[in-house]
Design a protein around this motif. Structure first.
Motif, short mmCIF file in Angstrom:
data_model
loop_
_atom_site.label_atom_id
_atom_site.label_comp_id
_atom_site.label_asym_id
_atom_site.label_seq_id
_atom_site.Cartn_x
_atom_site.Cartn_y
_atom_site.Cartn_z
N SER A 68 0.83 -1.21 0.00
CA SER A 68 0.00 0.00 0.00
C SER A 68 0.86 1.26 0.00
CB SER A 68 -0.92 0.00 1.22
OG SER A 68 -0.16 -0.05 2.42
N THR A 69 0.23 2.38 -0.24
CA THR A 69 0.92 3.67 -0.21
C THR A 69 0.29 4.57 0.83
OG1 THR A 69 -0.53 4.57 -1.91
CG2 THR A 69 1.49 3.52 -2.67
N VAL A 70 1.05 5.57 1.25
CA VAL A 70 0.54 6.51 2.24
C VAL A 70 0.69 7.92 1.69
CG1 VAL A 70 2.77 6.55 3.43
CG2 VAL A 70 0.73 7.36 4.62
N SER A 71 -0.35 8.72 1.77
CA SER A 71 -0.32 10.10 1.29
C SER A 71 0.12 11.03 2.40
CB SER A 71 -1.71 10.52 0.79
OG SER A 71 -2.07 9.80 -0.36
N ILE A 72 1.08 11.88 2.08
CA ILE A 72 1.57 12.86 3.06
C ILE A 72 1.73 14.21 2.37
CG2 ILE A 72 2.80 11.07 4.35
CD1 ILE A 72 5.39 12.31 3.21
N SER A 111 5.35 6.60 -12.84
CA SER A 111 3.88 6.50 -12.77
C SER A 111 3.49 6.25 -11.32
CB SER A 111 3.37 5.40 -13.69
OG SER A 111 3.96 4.15 -13.39
N THR A 112 3.37 4.97 -10.92
CA THR A 112 3.03 4.65 -9.54
C THR A 112 4.25 4.14 -8.79
OG1 THR A 112 2.42 2.35 -9.99
CG2 THR A 112 0.69 4.02 -10.21
N ALA A 113 4.27 4.39 -7.49
CA ALA A 113 5.37 3.88 -6.68
C ALA A 113 5.38 2.36 -6.65
CB ALA A 113 5.25 4.43 -5.26
N ALA A 114 4.20 1.75 -6.69
CA ALA A 114 4.09 0.29 -6.61
C ALA A 114 4.77 -0.40 -7.78
CB ALA A 114 2.62 -0.12 -6.53
N THR A 115 4.82 0.25 -8.94
CA THR A 115 5.41 -0.37 -10.13
C THR A 115 6.83 0.13 -10.40
OG1 THR A 115 4.44 1.34 -11.55
CG2 THR A 115 3.14 -0.66 -11.19
N PHE A 116 7.37 0.94 -9.53
CA PHE A 116 8.69 1.56 -9.73
C PHE A 116 9.75 0.72 -9.04
CE2 PHE A 116 11.43 5.52 -8.72
CZ PHE A 116 12.19 5.32 -9.87
N ASP A 117 10.83 0.36 -9.79
CA ASP A 117 11.89 -0.46 -9.20
C ASP A 117 13.08 0.35 -8.72
OD1 ASP A 117 13.19 0.26 -11.55
OD2 ASP A 117 13.29 -1.78 -12.36
N GLY A 118 13.06 1.67 -8.89
CA GLY A 118 14.12 2.51 -8.36
C GLY A 118 15.45 2.42 -9.08
N GLN A 119 15.46 1.84 -10.28
CA GLN A 119 16.71 1.71 -11.01
C GLN A 119 17.00 2.97 -11.85
OE1 GLN A 119 18.69 -1.31 -10.45
NE2 GLN A 119 17.16 -0.94 -8.85
N GLY A 120 18.29 3.25 -12.05
CA GLY A 120 18.69 4.41 -12.84
C GLY A 120 19.11 5.57 -11.96
N GLY A 179 13.96 -3.30 2.00
CA GLY A 179 12.70 -3.07 2.11
C GLY A 179 11.91 -1.90 1.93
N ALA A 180 10.70 -1.93 1.40
CA ALA A 180 10.34 -0.58 0.92
C ALA A 180 8.93 -0.15 1.31
CB ALA A 180 10.45 -0.51 -0.59
N GLN A 181 8.77 1.11 1.55
CA GLN A 181 7.47 1.68 1.98
C GLN A 181 7.02 2.73 0.99
OE1 GLN A 181 7.72 3.45 5.82
NE2 GLN A 181 6.31 2.02 6.71
N PHE A 182 5.71 2.83 0.76
CA PHE A 182 5.18 3.78 -0.24
C PHE A 182 4.64 5.04 0.39
CE2 PHE A 182 4.41 -0.38 -2.34
CZ PHE A 182 5.28 -0.19 -3.37
N VAL A 183 4.92 6.18 -0.25
CA VAL A 183 4.39 7.45 0.23
C VAL A 183 3.96 8.30 -0.95
CG1 VAL A 183 4.89 9.50 1.61
CG2 VAL A 183 6.05 7.35 2.11
N LYS A 184 2.83 8.94 -0.84
CA LYS A 184 2.36 9.87 -1.86
C LYS A 184 2.41 11.28 -1.30
CE LYS A 184 -1.42 10.76 -5.06
NZ LYS A 184 -2.71 10.27 -5.58
N ILE A 185 3.16 12.17 -1.96
CA ILE A 185 3.36 13.53 -1.49
C ILE A 185 2.38 14.46 -2.20
CG2 ILE A 185 4.99 15.45 -1.33
CD1 ILE A 185 7.22 13.39 -1.14
N THR A 186 1.68 15.25 -1.41
CA THR A 186 0.70 16.19 -1.96
C THR A 186 1.13 17.62 -1.67
OG1 THR A 186 -0.60 16.10 0.09
CG2 THR A 186 -1.18 14.54 -1.64
N GLY A 187 0.69 18.53 -2.49
CA GLY A 187 0.94 19.95 -2.25
C GLY A 187 2.38 20.35 -2.37
N GLY A 188 3.15 19.69 -3.24
CA GLY A 188 4.57 19.97 -3.38
C GLY A 188 4.85 21.16 -4.28
N GLY A 189 6.17 21.39 -4.51
CA GLY A 189 6.61 22.48 -5.36
C GLY A 189 6.97 21.99 -6.74
N ASN A 190 7.98 22.63 -7.35
CA ASN A 190 8.37 22.26 -8.71
C ASN A 190 9.88 22.11 -8.84
OD1 ASN A 190 9.14 24.89 -8.49
ND2 ASN A 190 7.85 25.68 -10.15
N ALA A 191 10.54 21.69 -7.77
CA ALA A 191 11.99 21.57 -7.77
C ALA A 191 12.44 20.40 -8.64
CB ALA A 191 12.50 21.37 -6.34
N ASN A 192 13.68 20.50 -9.15
CA ASN A 192 14.30 19.42 -9.92
C ASN A 192 15.63 19.09 -9.25
OD1 ASN A 192 14.94 17.55 -11.88
ND2 ASN A 192 15.73 19.08 -13.30
#
Length: 230
Positions: A68-72, A111-120, A179-192
């Motif tokens: 699952s994911t958690v929105s923060i 796209s989604t954190a659940a389908t992301f393998d973190g490579q690259g 091991g990995a935990q999911f988080v969804k960030i809301t209300g963020g900025g536009n940093a790169n």
């Protein structure tokens, strides 16, 4: 912002007992529950090969299927809680023999954190703490052992789904390289923010990977480059 949390215990030729895993996160002081939103590794063995894809999110951590994911909100305080066993037992979160830095990285999912393998080249370091007191040889792990620790999610991160990777590098037997935990960030900025690859950024010869911490160490340089200020 939606986050998926990953936990990696890295070490060089580490002994096989008294290890620990990330088992809880707290969002702005609220406990999310045991192994909630986490990609849970099959055991508490450390990752010793800095070139292995296991370094990204621990063993079996490349898939977030069923997690699952958690929105923060961006700018939230995140606290990590490690334990040696599968539940809170009242004992210390970290064995006293584990000395080393604590680092946290974040990577935005395509796209989604659940389908992301973190490579690259996708990871940005948002927290790093190492040798805190050369006189007493106090390390970041000692602070986590006593009080856990708080990391602030940068408020300038764009909204979206992310992997959040918490890492402890155990240095008590790091004199030579083996091991990995999911988080969804809301209300963020536009940093790169600047990004690195994990694996890829860590090398066996890094002074923060192969080091003798019992030789009156006066300073420590963690691998992975500087912390992004956000």
């Amino acid at each position: 912002m939606k986050l998926a949390l990953l936990s990696t215990l890295a070490a060089a030729a580490i002994s096989a007992n008294a290890h620990f895993t990330l088992q809880y996160i707290w969002v702005n002081g609220v406990d999310q529950g045991h192994n909630t939103d986490l990609r849970v590794p099959p055991n508490n063995n450390p990752v010793t090969d800095v070139t292995s894809t296991d370094l990204t999110c621990n063993v079996n951590g490349l898939s977030g299927a069923g997690v699952s994911t958690v929105s923060i909100p961006a700018g939230s305080n995140i606290t990590f809680e490690w334990h040696q066993h599968d539940q809170r037992t009242g004992e210390d979160a970290i064995s006293g023999g584990h000395k080393g830095p604590v680092q946290v990285y974040i990577a935005k999912a395509p796209s989604t954190a659940a389908t992301f393998d973190g490579q690259g080249t996708v990871w940005t370091k948002i927290y790093s703490s190492g040798l805190l007191n050369p006189q007493t040889q106090q390390w970041a792990t000692d602070v986590v052992n006593a009080n856990n620790g708080i990391v602030v999610i940068p408020s300038s991160l764009p909204a979206g789904e992310y992997l959040l990777r918490a890492e402890i590098i155990a240095l008590h037997v790091a004199q030579s390289y083996p091991g990995a935990q999911f988080v969804k960030i809301t209300g963020g900025g536009n940093a790169n923010p600047p990004k690195i690859a994990l694996p890829g950024a860590y090398k066996p010869t890094d002074p923060g990977i192969t080091i003798n911490i019992y030789n009156n160490l006066q300073s420590y340089t963690a691998p992975g480059g500087p912390v992004w200020s956000g």
